[in-house]
Motif scaffolding. Sequence first.
Motif, short mmCIF file in Angstrom:
data_model
loop_
_atom_site.label_atom_id
_atom_site.label_comp_id
_atom_site.label_asym_id
_atom_site.label_seq_id
_atom_site.Cartn_x
_atom_site.Cartn_y
_atom_site.Cartn_z
N SER A 178 0.81 -1.22 0.00
CA SER A 178 0.00 0.00 0.00
C SER A 178 0.85 1.27 0.00
CB SER A 178 -0.95 0.02 1.20
OG SER A 178 -0.24 -0.03 2.42
N VAL A 179 0.50 2.16 -0.91
CA VAL A 179 1.17 3.46 -1.05
C VAL A 179 0.12 4.54 -0.82
CG1 VAL A 179 2.41 5.01 -2.60
CG2 VAL A 179 2.80 2.53 -2.73
N PRO A 180 0.21 5.29 0.28
CA PRO A 180 -0.81 6.31 0.52
C PRO A 180 -0.72 7.44 -0.49
CG PRO A 180 1.00 6.55 2.07
CD PRO A 180 1.25 5.28 1.31
N LEU A 181 -1.85 7.96 -0.90
CA LEU A 181 -1.86 9.12 -1.78
C LEU A 181 -1.38 10.34 -1.00
CD1 LEU A 181 -5.16 8.39 -3.66
CD2 LEU A 181 -2.94 8.80 -4.77
N PRO A 182 -0.65 11.24 -1.63
CA PRO A 182 -0.13 12.42 -0.94
C PRO A 182 -1.23 13.19 -0.21
CG PRO A 182 0.82 12.26 -3.12
CD PRO A 182 -0.25 11.22 -3.05
N GLY A 183 -1.02 13.44 1.06
CA GLY A 183 -1.94 14.23 1.86
C GLY A 183 -3.13 13.48 2.40
N SER A 184 -3.28 12.20 2.04
CA SER A 184 -4.48 11.47 2.46
C SER A 184 -4.51 11.24 3.97
CB SER A 184 -4.59 10.14 1.72
OG SER A 184 -3.48 9.30 1.99
N ARG A 185 -3.39 10.84 4.54
CA ARG A 185 -3.37 10.58 5.98
C ARG A 185 -3.59 11.86 6.79
NH1 ARG A 185 1.81 6.55 6.22
NH2 ARG A 185 2.66 8.23 4.94
N GLU A 186 -2.98 12.94 6.33
CA GLU A 186 -3.16 14.22 7.02
C GLU A 186 -4.61 14.70 6.93
OE1 GLU A 186 1.06 13.69 5.79
OE2 GLU A 186 -0.88 13.49 4.77
N ALA A 187 -5.22 14.51 5.78
CA ALA A 187 -6.61 14.92 5.61
C ALA A 187 -7.53 14.12 6.52
CB ALA A 187 -7.03 14.73 4.15
N VAL A 188 -7.32 12.81 6.57
CA VAL A 188 -8.14 11.96 7.44
C VAL A 188 -7.97 12.36 8.90
CG1 VAL A 188 -8.37 9.61 8.32
CG2 VAL A 188 -8.24 10.00 5.86
N ALA A 189 -6.74 12.63 9.32
CA ALA A 189 -6.49 13.02 10.71
C ALA A 189 -7.21 14.33 11.04
CB ALA A 189 -4.99 13.16 10.94
N SER A 190 -7.19 15.28 10.13
CA SER A 190 -7.85 16.58 10.36
C SER A 190 -9.37 16.42 10.43
CB SER A 190 -7.48 17.56 9.26
OG SER A 190 -6.09 17.81 9.26
N LEU A 191 -9.91 15.62 9.54
CA LEU A 191 -11.36 15.41 9.52
C LEU A 191 -11.82 14.69 10.78
CD1 LEU A 191 -11.49 14.40 5.78
CD2 LEU A 191 -12.57 16.44 6.75
N HIS A 192 -11.04 13.73 11.24
CA HIS A 192 -11.36 13.02 12.47
C HIS A 192 -11.29 13.97 13.67
CE1 HIS A 192 -10.25 10.60 16.07
NE2 HIS A 192 -11.20 9.80 15.60
N ALA A 193 -10.25 14.79 13.71
CA ALA A 193 -10.08 15.73 14.82
C ALA A 193 -11.21 16.75 14.89
CB ALA A 193 -8.74 16.45 14.68
N SER A 194 -11.85 17.01 13.75
CA SER A 194 -12.96 17.98 13.72
C SER A 194 -14.25 17.41 14.29
CB SER A 194 -13.20 18.45 12.29
OG SER A 194 -13.87 17.45 11.53
N GLY A 195 -14.26 16.11 14.56
CA GLY A 195 -15.45 15.47 15.13
C GLY A 195 -16.30 14.71 14.14
N LEU A 196 -15.90 14.69 12.88
CA LEU A 196 -16.64 13.92 11.87
C LEU A 196 -16.47 12.42 12.10
CD1 LEU A 196 -15.65 16.08 8.80
CD2 LEU A 196 -18.00 15.71 9.55
N LYS A 197 -17.52 11.66 11.87
CA LYS A 197 -17.46 10.20 11.94
C LYS A 197 -16.98 9.68 10.59
CE LYS A 197 -19.41 9.95 16.06
NZ LYS A 197 -18.65 9.49 17.24
N LEU A 198 -15.97 8.83 10.61
CA LEU A 198 -15.35 8.36 9.37
C LEU A 198 -15.49 6.86 9.21
CD1 LEU A 198 -11.99 10.37 9.57
CD2 LEU A 198 -14.23 11.16 8.75
N GLY A 199 -15.68 6.44 7.97
CA GLY A 199 -15.72 5.02 7.65
C GLY A 199 -15.11 4.77 6.28
N VAL A 200 -14.84 3.52 6.00
CA VAL A 200 -14.32 3.11 4.69
C VAL A 200 -15.26 2.09 4.09
CG1 VAL A 200 -12.48 1.81 3.53
CG2 VAL A 200 -11.89 3.61 5.16
N VAL A 201 -15.54 2.22 2.81
CA VAL A 201 -16.32 1.22 2.10
C VAL A 201 -15.58 0.88 0.81
CG1 VAL A 201 -17.79 3.02 1.10
CG2 VAL A 201 -18.55 0.65 1.06
N THR A 202 -15.32 -0.40 0.61
CA THR A 202 -14.49 -0.85 -0.49
C THR A 202 -15.02 -2.15 -1.06
OG1 THR A 202 -12.24 -1.60 -1.05
CG2 THR A 202 -12.98 -1.98 1.19
#
Length: 237
Positions: free
Chosen positions: A103-127
Amino acid sequence: MRDIKGILFDKDGTLVDFQATWFAVGDRLALQAAGGDRSAADRLLDIAGYDFERRCFKADSVFAAGTNAEIIALWYPEVEPAERAEMTVAFDRITAEEGALQSVPLPGSREAVASLHASGLKLGVVTNDSTGGAEKTLAALGIAQLFEAAYGYDAVARPKPAPDAVHAFCDLTGLKPSQVAIIGDNRHDLEMARAGGAGLAIGVLSGTGTRESLTPMADVLLDSVADLPALLRVEVS
């Protein structure tokens, strides 16, 4: 945008670099299916959606958007259903392990997820990968703890583009579908958003989908998930 309280992310092509992660895995599976015959393996990759001229998987192809069960049905049409089911389990194991390792993360993806989580949004993955594959990849990327749940094709009765995972996520979080944004790089993701009554259908150009294939179904089109915090007015940490 303020009505959005949760986000369901596609995995490959949205959080993970699809081409960099999956060609080696797909090539191994194709060679296995072809009994080691290189030419035959290339033909299998071709019918599954690999464009050898452009060196990428085609938008909405079986390999880009389908499940392991669909790939097996395509590559082994003569095999009886019971044997196909056994082969699917083996494919799931290989793709879960190798997909996480590669797995190779897309640039900025981990940082974006961390910021969205910190804002209080509920996050999930569907694949349309397996649930085990999704969980292993999120763990390998170091972001598994930021998600409420991951839904693979084997976690619901009907995988994408059906809305089952949207309903499961809403049942888990207590959110309404209209409060959930869905983001992905294939039409399957956006079709699921429409079918599930999601509040926002977001297409990203970081995977196999194209502007032409995604625009008719998307409320918003972004270059990548790294642009999502700005769209939702979330400060990047």
